[in-house]
Motif scaffolding. Structure first.
Motif, short mmCIF file in Angstrom:
data_model
loop_
_atom_site.label_atom_id
_atom_site.label_comp_id
_atom_site.label_asym_id
_atom_site.label_seq_id
_atom_site.Cartn_x
_atom_site.Cartn_y
_atom_site.Cartn_z
N PHE A 285 0.70 -1.13 -0.01
CA PHE A 285 0.05 0.07 0.26
C PHE A 285 0.75 1.19 -0.02
O PHE A 285 1.72 1.38 0.79
N SER A 286 0.59 2.10 -1.02
CA SER A 286 0.95 3.76 -1.00
C SER A 286 -0.05 4.70 -1.15
O SER A 286 -1.07 4.45 -1.93
N ILE A 287 -0.10 5.54 -0.30
CA ILE A 287 -1.06 6.63 -0.31
C ILE A 287 -1.26 7.38 -1.66
O ILE A 287 -2.27 7.57 -2.26
N GLY A 288 0.07 7.39 -2.45
CA GLY A 288 -0.04 7.96 -3.67
C GLY A 288 -0.86 7.55 -4.72
O GLY A 288 -1.38 8.16 -5.73
N ARG A 289 -1.08 6.15 -4.73
CA ARG A 289 -1.90 5.42 -5.57
C ARG A 289 -3.11 5.02 -5.01
O ARG A 289 -4.09 4.32 -5.71
N ALA A 290 -3.70 5.87 -3.96
CA ALA A 290 -4.88 5.38 -3.19
C ALA A 290 -5.90 6.54 -3.50
O ALA A 290 -5.32 7.80 -3.63
N ASN A 291 -7.22 6.23 -3.63
CA ASN A 291 -8.22 7.33 -3.95
C ASN A 291 -9.42 7.06 -2.99
O ASN A 291 -10.07 6.27 -2.94
N HIS A 292 -9.96 8.13 -2.24
CA HIS A 292 -10.86 8.14 -1.33
C HIS A 292 -12.09 7.78 -1.81
O HIS A 292 -13.21 7.43 -1.22
N ALA A 293 -12.19 8.45 -3.21
CA ALA A 293 -13.43 8.37 -3.87
C ALA A 293 -13.85 6.71 -4.01
O ALA A 293 -15.12 6.34 -3.97
N ALA A 294 -13.00 5.85 -4.08
CA ALA A 294 -13.34 4.59 -4.15
C ALA A 294 -13.98 4.16 -2.76
O ALA A 294 -14.84 3.09 -2.81
N LEU A 295 -13.89 4.48 -1.61
CA LEU A 295 -14.55 4.12 -0.53
C LEU A 295 -15.76 4.69 -0.49
O LEU A 295 -16.78 4.17 0.20
#
Length: 888
Positions: free
Chosen positions: A208-218
């Motif tokens: 996991f890396s914050i750079g490739r994560a998106n809150h919209a997915a949640l």
């Protein structure tokens, strides 16, 4: 033969897949995809599968039956489980009953979780499986069903290194999420609207890396899957991302946390033991939880709708978690307060009991293991690790690997992976020299086979095949028995394909069966090979790493798993000490699951109200000192009542020590029988004394020597328990019998410790389990009936006739008066087992050279206890803060 087997396999898989799609059996069997010449064979296989039943998982739960939320769920719209199910049947070739078992077990786990629409919930549970038995398949099914039911965030904590995390990610991608390219061997990418959001990948550094994560997915309708390494930096990144999510997400998002290998890293080894009501962070003794444990707890507590499911095959540390520990910063600990689930042992699985056997002297029960364990002399481990010399046993194991691989190829599995494990030390500094030794020796073996086959290498392989493999295969039902000439053509090609790899953090070498599906490898390593990592097609293990902890030792046994079709080719080279420990651990596992079975029958009993007990061992620890720091060593009030205690373990590997013990016991036994005076009865097997006082028995037992390092027979514990029973009038009158042979055998000799006025007693023969210190069981059927009164004999006969007891000894034990007990003394010849024709499978003689000056006849004891009026302590167990209930 191999081509026919492959065509049959393909036809059966196709038939299962078509049936799962809803086609009738008649339509399937007439389908052109099923070759006409195989239709009858496929029909028979399908009929066999339809008639099979499966064992259900055991459940101890806080959930009431009336609140089974799954009953109201419409599964017709489910996608992920239906897709996985078809994949297992059609591509992986699972049988229908195996898939049904997985379906049922995963339902039982899902049922323990709350409906995802519930306003707020906090579920904690534990799923107990077997080492390498399909736990990943189970939680993959649980994830699929949870996503179908509406759980939108799934986090899998997997391993403590990149390799194990990637292995889990690959499996989930292949069976659950699919790939955009739809490669062969993976489920198809779900349709738009059902595709998974993933912010971890199956690259080695794909954590996991914050750079490739998106809150919209949640906030959308599609599920999110994250596979996370149990590493402080990674978990902190994930926590920061969750913390920064919109508040309504944290409040309403149903989250499922799966903790794979939950006894590793997840268990708190540092924090203070405080309850929520009494928590005080200002207490001078307060200490925060261990890093990984604290981070997992804090991650879970971010969400209002959360479920945490721990998976492990070695639950000892998890059982010992205090059930009510609380920390103000990270919340409650990970004790499975809501459910325990014990997964059934899958068909075709080979574990501790199957390989090493299980022996329970209390129940006079003996389960033999496969005859595949071969002993490494202790001095050869020293020569390898200290002197860097290739020992004879390691050279033999390389031969066994070549033969096993060639035979498997002969059976049509030449393209399947085949591996050998070499695990002798956790130190990386030891692994490189070992790899070099093996590499050099294996190169020599290949060259000898190529250029000088008749110079000795062929004969050496032939002798090993004929003297080891053929007898072993002959003793296993349905195993093919090939001649050396049958497998010889496959030896050269197999050798040429083998590579030697060192698997540790220094080398960067890996076993990647996705990229190398036909890999033939000898893997040398330590911790990287000790847990979680699957060695596909593991044939031979050379294992000499001594770890006196239950969980560590069991997890290092990478040879556990599914060996159907080549179980007879499996070989485990290990020390006699380790072989004995594994046999003892089979009993530990068995007892733990027995307790779960008892608890399951108690209605309304919650996991938070009970504790599992873990049988302790004289030489091993249950788990690390930090993980068991809150455990309580206790003597459970499970008495010796109705038990049979035997001295069936002797320090046979230390002849000097054994000689001393034998001499001490010879003198003690002679003095004891002299004190008793003349016997009351002379039988064909030896003298019998009646009405012997408990005081004499206690004195003798206390003076009888056993080796605490190998024996589970506790003279002091037994003697003290007898004395306590005497206070209630029980066990006050004893029968003592010397149980020799029924007829003369001059080769075995006779007992040398009888009083002069007693007739000669001929020694009996008791062989030992190959490579161990154990004789298994020393009694024979009917021995425990000695000394029964006429009325007690009638009672025992009635129990046998009614079917209440099928075992004569057990019937006698249950029929004897509580005031009386039986002590049996067995004269065991040092020449036991020196008739090869009389040796049973997996057995060997007591001494290699009985004429050695240190060799001694053994004296074995068996004590048959009747049912007593009162109970008292007998066995030592380790418990957590939730205590075991011996009687409810």
């Amino acid at each position: 033969m191999s081509q026919i087997s492959t065509l049959q396999d393909q036809a059966l898989r196709t038939a299962r897949f078509l049936l799962d799609l809803g086609h009738s059996k008649d339509d399937v069997l007439s389908n052109q995809l099923i070759p006409a010449e195989l239709r009858e064979w496929v029909a028979n296989r399908l009929e066999e599968e339809s008639n099979k039943t499966f064992e259900r998982a055991r459940v101890i739960s806080s959930t009431e039956e009336l609140h089974d939320w799954l009953l109201s769920v419409d599964r017709s719209e489910w996608y992920y489980w239906k897709t996985l199910r078809s994949y297992l049947l059609g591509y992986k070739g699972w049988s229908k009953d195996t898939v049904l078992s997985l379906d049922d077990a995963s339902d039982r786990i899902l049922r323990e979780l709350k409906p995802p629409s519930t306003a707020e919930f906090d579920i904690r549970g534990l799923v107990l499986g077997y080492v390498q038995s399909g736990k990943t398949a189970n939680f993959t099914a649980v994830i699929a069903k949870a996503a179908d039911a509406g759980y939108r965030l799934i986090v899998v904590f997997s391993g403590i290194d990149n390799g194990l995390r990637r292995q889990t990610q690959l499996r989930l991608n292949r069976e659950l999420t699919g790939y955009p390219t739809n490669p062969r061997g993976a489920v198809r990418l779900p349709p738009v609207g059902r595709q998974w959001h993933q912010f971890t990948s199956d690259d080695l550094d794909g954590d996991f890396s914050i750079g490739r994560a998106n809150h919209a997915a949640l906030q959308g309708s599609q599920p999110v899957l994250l596979v996370i390494k149990k590493n402080g930096a990674v978990l902190r990144r994930l926590k920061a991302w969750f913390d920064s999510a919109p508040p309504e997400v944290r409040l309403t998002l149903p989250a499922l946390f799966i903790d794979d290998e939950a006894d590793q890293a997840s268990v708190d080894t540092r924090g203070s033991y405080q309850t929520q009501a009494a928590f005080d962070a200002d207490n001078p003794d307060y200490e925060a939880p261990a890093v990984i444990n604290g981070l997992i707890r804090s991650l879970i507590s971010i969400f209002s709708r959360r479920a945490y499911v721990a998976y492990t095959a070695t639950p000892f540390a998890n059982i010992l978690i205090p059930h009510n520990t609380y920390d103000g910063a990270v919340g409650s600990d990970l004790y499975p307060k809501d459910f325990f689930i014990d997964l059934p042992k899958p068909p075709g699985y080979f574990g501790t009991e199957e390989f090493f056997g299980r022996f329970d002297s209390n129940g006079n029960e003996s389960v033999s293991g496969l005859d595949v364990v071969r002993i490494i002399p202790a001095k050869e481990v020293v020569s390898l690790l200290q002197d860097n010399l290739l020992p004879a046993s390691l050279n033999l194991s390389l031969f066994a690997f070549v033969l096993g691989g060639a035979a498997r190829a002969k059976r049509g599995k030449g393209d399947a992976p085949s591996t050998m494990l070499v695990h002798t030390s956790q130190r990386i500094a030891d692994q490189a020299p070992t790899k070099k030794l093996i590499e050099n020796r294996f190169r020599e073996i290949k060259d000898l086979w190529r250029y000088d086959r008749n110079g000795g290498i062929r004969e050496g392989l032939k002798v090993l095949w004929e003297e080891d493999f053929i007898p072993t295969s002959s003793g296993i039902p349905d195993a093919p028995v090939d001649t050396f000439m049958d497998i010889e053509p496959f030896i050269g090609p197999f050798m040429e394909a083998v590579v030697v790899r060192e698997i540790n953090s220094d080398t960067g070498e890996v076993l990647d069966f996705e990229r190398e599906p036909s890999l033939k490898a000898i893997a040398v390593g330590g911790n990287r090979l000790a847990r979680g990592l699957t060695l596909e097609g593991l044939l031979v293990s050379f294992f000499a790493r001594r770890s006196p902890q239950y969980d560590t030792l069991l997890q290092m046994a990478r040879w556990y798993g599914y060996r159907a079709g080549y179980e007879d080719l499996t070989r485990i080279y290990t020390t006699s000490e380790l072989a004995g420990w594994f046999t003892d651990l089979a009993l530990v596992e068995y007892r733990l699951r027995q307790d779960m079975q008892v608890y399951e029958q108690i209605p309304g009993l919650k996991p938070s109200e009970l504790g599992m007990r873990i049988l302790q061992h004289p030489s091993m620890q249950v788990t690390s000192a930090l993980k068991r720091r809150t455990g309580v060593a206790t003597i459970i009030s499970q008495s010796y009542s109705l038990q049979l205690e035997q001295t069936f373990k002797f320090p046979l590997q230390d002849e000097a020590r054994l000689a001393l013990i034998c001499e001490e016991n010879r003198q003690a036994t002679k003095s004891f029988l002299q004190r008793l005076g003349g016997s009351d009865k002379k039988t064909k097997f030896g003298p019998v004394w009646s009405e012997v006082s408990a005081a004499e028995i206690v004195k003798f037992i206390r003076g009888f020597s056993t080796d605490i390092e190998v024996s589970s027979f506790s003279s002091e514990l037994i003697a003290a328990w007898i004395e306590r029973q005497n206070l209630s009038g029980d066990l006050v009158s004893w029968t003592v019998a010397v149980r020799g042979r029924d007829e003369e055998d001059k080769e075995l000799g006779r007992a040398s410790w009888l009083p002069n006025d007693e007739p000669a007693v001929w020694n009996i023969s008791r062989t030992r389990i190959r490579g161990t210190n154990s004789l298994g069981v020393i009694t024979t059927p009917g021995d425990e009936a000695i000394g029964l009164t006429d009325l007690e004999v009638i009672a025992a006969d009635a129990k046998m006739a009614s079917g209440e007891h099928r075992d004569r000894n057990r019937a006698a034990r249950y029929s004897r008066s509580s005031q009386k007990a039986l002590l049996l003394i067995y004269p065991i010849s040092k020449k036991s087992g020196h008739d090869p024709a009389a040796l049973a499978k997996g057995r060997e003689s007591l001494y290699k050279d009985p004429s050695n000056s240190l060799a001694r006849d053994l004296i074995g004891l068996a004590i048959s206890f009747p049912k007593t009026k009162t109970d008292g302590p007998s066995e030592a167990y380790l418990e957590g803060s939730a205590r075991w209930r011996p009687c409810i």
